[in-house]
Motif scaffolding. Structure first.
Motif, PDB file in Angstrom:
ATOM      1  N   LEU A   1       4.361  -5.133 -51.014  1.00 49.52           N
ATOM      2  CA  LEU A   1       3.294  -4.199 -51.003  1.00 49.52           C
ATOM      3  C   LEU A   1       2.448  -3.999 -52.539  1.00 49.52           C
ATOM      4  O   LEU A   1       1.376  -3.893 -52.601  1.00 49.52           O
ATOM      5  N   LEU A   2       3.399  -3.960 -53.608  1.00 47.19           N
ATOM      6  CA  LEU A   2       2.914  -3.904 -54.742  1.00 47.19           C
ATOM      7  C   LEU A   2       2.454  -5.070 -55.081  1.00 47.19           C
ATOM      8  O   LEU A   2       1.234  -5.146 -56.046  1.00 47.19           O
TER       9      LEU A   2
ATOM     10  N   TRP B   1       3.487  -1.638 -44.140  1.00 46.77           N
ATOM     11  CA  TRP B   1       4.601  -0.906 -44.283  1.00 46.77           C
ATOM     12  C   TRP B   1       5.159  -0.533 -42.850  1.00 46.77           C
ATOM     13  O   TRP B   1       6.485  -0.755 -42.675  1.00 46.77           O
TER      14      TRP B   1
ATOM     15  N   VAL C   1      12.689  -1.510 -47.001  1.00 44.34           N
ATOM     16  CA  VAL C   1      11.542  -2.262 -46.966  1.00 44.34           C
ATOM     17  C   VAL C   1      11.370  -3.192 -48.071  1.00 44.34           C
ATOM     18  O   VAL C   1      11.776  -2.657 -49.237  1.00 44.34           O
ATOM     19  N   ASP C   2      10.673  -4.322 -47.986  1.00 41.22           N
ATOM     20  CA  ASP C   2      10.277  -5.320 -49.234  1.00 41.22           C
ATOM     21  C   ASP C   2       9.204  -4.543 -49.894  1.00 41.22           C
ATOM     22  O   ASP C   2       7.715  -5.097 -49.630  1.00 41.22           O
ATOM     23  N   TYR C   3       9.393  -3.517 -50.705  1.00 34.29           N
ATOM     24  CA  TYR C   3       8.320  -2.722 -51.444  1.00 34.29           C
ATOM     25  C   TYR C   3       7.553  -3.840 -52.613  1.00 34.29           C
ATOM     26  O   TYR C   3       6.441  -3.383 -52.871  1.00 34.29           O
ATOM     27  N   SER C   4       8.240  -4.880 -53.013  1.00 37.82           N
ATOM     28  CA  SER C   4       7.466  -5.733 -53.868  1.00 37.82           C
ATOM     29  C   SER C   4       6.453  -6.439 -53.360  1.00 37.82           C
ATOM     30  O   SER C   4       5.086  -6.750 -54.107  1.00 37.82           O
TER      31      SER C   4
END
Length: 378
Positions: A255-256, A47, A250-253
């Motif tokens: 991280l998920l 992150w 940020v590409d939170y997908s």
């Protein structure tokens, strides 16, 4: 329902990760132990790096570097070499995803400005290969490296030395491909616009310096000099105060997706029959399975799936990095280039796909042959 279909289409890997997580939860009752599955250190570093790279990108640092290099090009092969090797070398430090998001549109712009649209397919395909292969050299080059580096307890030097022969060989192959470009000796005059150079408008230089300082801090965390928790807090506070919109880009997908696969693989490890079977399957086949599974679900999920059932992390590292070659979905970063090209030249998507597949398969075969030679010598 239409929105659900669109979401699944756009976030297929995320959907698969959490579908598998929910299915596995049927066999292993959800509990506080689920938190033990999640590698918060890898997620925290990832992150932080994504925030830092987004900040550097939107403040024009990468475009500035690219423009300065392109200003020195005089021939087609030099133009192509700059565009391709920007991805190769930058991906080692800014990740393969960021390298492609930054330099593929940059290549489209430059090739159009130079009236060399015919080179767009070979150059973008080689940029994609370059980003996927250059990124394998360092622990921060891509998400799977960061994760395997963390759980393997390898030193940075050990990590780089293990991947170095394959990276050097990849660079040689890329240079060889550039030599076969059509009209490689034709003169070219890159159109350099002052608007694209790094200026101090809105404090961009100051912000870029702050992000560079945060990047140095992240390297200390990767090298296990500083605890990751401190870095996450420092990055969040500084970026929120200075340029808070960066945090939301940020590409939170991704991280998920990591979290979903952590839960799935953690639960699989809790089922004795499944765990035993996977361990038997992977032992001694880390490279082969890493390559094979990456072709179907991409190399990041393949890493998370296999890492819990082997301790031969070096071979798995090699397998999932080489496995980023091959099919279009073998590395999710490859889809970035494809989407950018498709939006620019929608009528040429079929030709791009064929060229991409041929080049990637040839590179994959070449690197597997190198592995076979190295294995025989050892």
């Amino acid at each position: 329902m239409k929105q659900v279909v669109i979401f699944i289409k756009n976030e297929t890997v995320l959907f698969v990760a959490w579908t598998l997580a929910f299915i596995s939860a049927v066999f292993v009752k959800p509990s506080g132990a689920y938190f033990d599955y999640i590698d918060f250190r890898s997620l925290g570093i990832l992150w932080s790096l994504m925030v830092i790279m987004q900040g550097l990108k939107q403040n024009g640092v990468f475009s500035f570097v690219g423009m300065r290099l392109l200003a020195k090009t005089k021939r087609v092969w030099q133009l192509a070499a700059v565009l391709i090797f920007l991805c190769f070398f930058c991906s080692m430090f800014i990740t393969n995803d960021v390298a492609l998001i930054t330099f593929v549109p940059f290549a489209v712009m430059m090739l159009q400005a130079c009236k060399k649209e015919g080179l767009m397919i070979p150059v973008i395909v080689l940029q994609t290969v370059a980003a996927n292969l250059g990124s394998m050299l360092t622990p921060i080059g891509n998400p799977q490296n960061l994760y395997l580096f963390g759980i393997s307890q390898m030193s940075v030097v050990e990590f780089i030395c293990w991947m170095l022969p394959y990276t050097i060989f990849s660079g040689i192959l890329l240079m060889g491909c550039i030599c076969f470009l059509k009209g490689k000796s034709d003169p070219v005059v890159p159109a350099i616009s002052e608007r694209n150079l790094l200026t101090n408008e809105n404090g961009r230089v100051r912000k870029a310096c702050v992000y560079m300082g945060l990047f140095v801090l992240s390297l200390l965390v990767v090298g296990r000099v500083l605890a990751y928790g401190y870095m996450v807090v420092i990055v969040f506070v500084i970026v929120f105060i200075m340029e808070k919109e960066t945090i939301f880009h940020v590409d939170y997908s991704l991280l998920l997706t990591f979290v979903g696969f952590f839960i799935f693989t953690g639960n699989m490890g809790k089922i004795p029959a499944v765990s035993s079977l996977l361990q038997q399957m992977i032992q001694g086949r880390e490279v082969f399975l890493g390559v094979l599974i990456s072709q179907c679900i991409s190399n990041v999920p393949a890493t998370l799936l296999l890492a819990g059932f082997t301790e031969e992390y070096k071979n798995l590292l090699l397998g999932v990095n080489i496995g980023g070659l091959g099919t279009l979905i073998a590395s999710m970063a490859s889809l970035i280039s494809y989407k950018i090209f498709a939006n620019t030249c929608s009528k040429e998507k079929g030709r791009y796909f064929m060229h991409f597949t041929v080049v990637n398969v040839l590179f994959l075969i070449a690197l597997l042959l190198l592995y076979a030679v190295c294995k025989t010598e050892n």
